[in-house]
Design a protein around this motif. Structure first.
Motif, short mmCIF file in Angstrom:
data_model
loop_
_atom_site.label_atom_id
_atom_site.label_comp_id
_atom_site.label_asym_id
_atom_site.label_seq_id
_atom_site.Cartn_x
_atom_site.Cartn_y
_atom_site.Cartn_z
N ALA A 88 18.52 -49.56 -63.03
CA ALA A 88 19.61 -48.65 -62.68
C ALA A 88 19.11 -47.58 -61.72
N GLY A 89 19.88 -47.33 -60.69
CA GLY A 89 19.48 -46.39 -59.65
C GLY A 89 18.91 -47.05 -58.43
N GLY A 90 18.56 -48.34 -58.54
CA GLY A 90 17.95 -49.05 -57.43
C GLY A 90 18.87 -49.24 -56.25
N ALA A 91 20.18 -49.40 -56.51
CA ALA A 91 21.13 -49.60 -55.40
C ALA A 91 21.15 -48.38 -54.48
N GLU A 92 21.04 -47.20 -55.06
CA GLU A 92 21.03 -45.99 -54.25
C GLU A 92 19.77 -45.89 -53.40
N GLU A 93 18.67 -46.46 -53.89
CA GLU A 93 17.40 -46.39 -53.16
C GLU A 93 17.30 -47.41 -52.03
N LEU A 94 18.14 -48.46 -52.06
CA LEU A 94 17.98 -49.56 -51.11
C LEU A 94 17.99 -49.13 -49.65
N PRO A 95 18.97 -48.33 -49.17
CA PRO A 95 18.94 -47.97 -47.74
C PRO A 95 17.66 -47.26 -47.33
N GLU A 96 17.18 -46.35 -48.16
CA GLU A 96 15.96 -45.62 -47.83
C GLU A 96 14.74 -46.55 -47.81
N ILE A 97 14.69 -47.50 -48.77
CA ILE A 97 13.58 -48.45 -48.79
C ILE A 97 13.59 -49.32 -47.53
N LEU A 98 14.77 -49.79 -47.12
CA LEU A 98 14.86 -50.61 -45.92
C LEU A 98 14.41 -49.84 -44.68
N GLU A 99 14.78 -48.58 -44.60
CA GLU A 99 14.34 -47.77 -43.46
C GLU A 99 12.82 -47.58 -43.49
N TRP A 100 12.27 -47.32 -44.66
CA TRP A 100 10.83 -47.12 -44.78
C TRP A 100 10.06 -48.38 -44.41
N LEU A 101 10.63 -49.54 -44.75
CA LEU A 101 10.01 -50.81 -44.41
C LEU A 101 10.28 -51.23 -42.96
N GLU A 102 11.02 -50.40 -42.24
CA GLU A 102 11.36 -50.65 -40.84
C GLU A 102 12.25 -51.87 -40.66
N TRP A 103 13.07 -52.14 -41.69
CA TRP A 103 14.03 -53.22 -41.56
C TRP A 103 15.35 -52.67 -41.03
N GLY A 104 15.80 -51.55 -41.53
CA GLY A 104 17.05 -50.96 -41.07
C GLY A 104 18.19 -51.96 -41.07
#
Length: 231
Positions: A88-104
């Motif tokens: 729980a809470g992972g969905a909110e983190e997804l955009p930030e994780i994608l940006e950090w991984l340079e996937w955007g």
């Protein structure tokens, strides 16, 4: 002496009862039964071809369901999807994780469901010991979803979900991978699957004679994105 609980009158009622009483997961009061996302878990969502590749790379991911083509709420889709349960809470983190991984925006097929959303409730896994649990035979033919990696009842169900921080694992020795590693693998495979579908579509149109031209962004495939592919 424990009092025997009455047997649910229908398979749908039995499915709802199993999730609510065995898993302590809240469900909707609708038919077909749906699980409420957010209170106990969030969901990572991706096309099934990409998701199966993730499952091959990461043998321990936590529960995973296959969503068959059709209608899911107000959305209709033509390809099967994989729904991976995350903490729980992972969905909110997804955009930030994608940006950090340079996937955007390079992984548009990778999404998440969080609080206020829902997912179809798959059939009760066949290992269930509940005497009133419905048999999967004759019940699953018209189901919207089925478990590929089913959950196990008890508190460990939530404790074993991919997460970040102190709860994060490696996924190598029986535990689920940390959420960042899972998202990295999922974004990679979503991108690969999208390129492959585009290549196959253009090959069909050109009878296989014309190579597919990619943009600079779409050419970032396996082996050329060192940061994301090495996590």
């Amino acid at each position: 002496m424990a009092r025997a609980l009455p047997r649910p009158r229908s398979p749908l009622a039995a499915v709802r009862r199993w999730y609510e009483e065995e898993m302590s997961w809240p469900t909707t009061g609708t038919e077909p039964v749906e699980l409420l996302v957010g209170p106990r878990f969030d969901v990572l969502e991706m096309p099934a071809d990409a998701g199966r590749a993730v499952l091959r790379r990461l043998p321990h991911t936590g529960p995973v369901a296959l969503l068959r083509p059709g209608r899911d709420g107000n959305r209709r889709f033509d390809r099967p999807k994989l729904l991976m349960l995350i903490a729980a809470g992972g969905a909110e983190e997804l955009p930030e994780i994608l940006e950090w991984l340079e996937w955007g925006a390079l992984a548009p097929d990778l999404g998440a469901r969080g609080p206020g959303e829902r997912m179809p409730a798959p059939a009760v896994p066949p290992y269930s010991s509940a005497a009133w649990a419905p048999s999967s035979r004759g019940f699953g033919a018209r189901e919207a979803a089925g478990w590929l990696r089913p959950p196990r009842p008890g508190r460990a169900a939530e404790n074993s979900l991919p997460a970040t921080g102190i709860r994060a694992g490696t996924g190598d020795v029986g535990g689920a991978p940390d959420l960042i590693r899972l998202v990295s693998a999922a974004a990679t495979e979503c991108h690969r699957a999208r390129l492959l579908r585009a290549r196959n579509a253009q090959s069909d149109r050109a009878d296989g004679d014309q190579p597919l031209a990619f943009s600079n962004a779409s050419r970032m495939s396996a082996g050329t994105r060192p940061r994301s592919l090495t996590l």
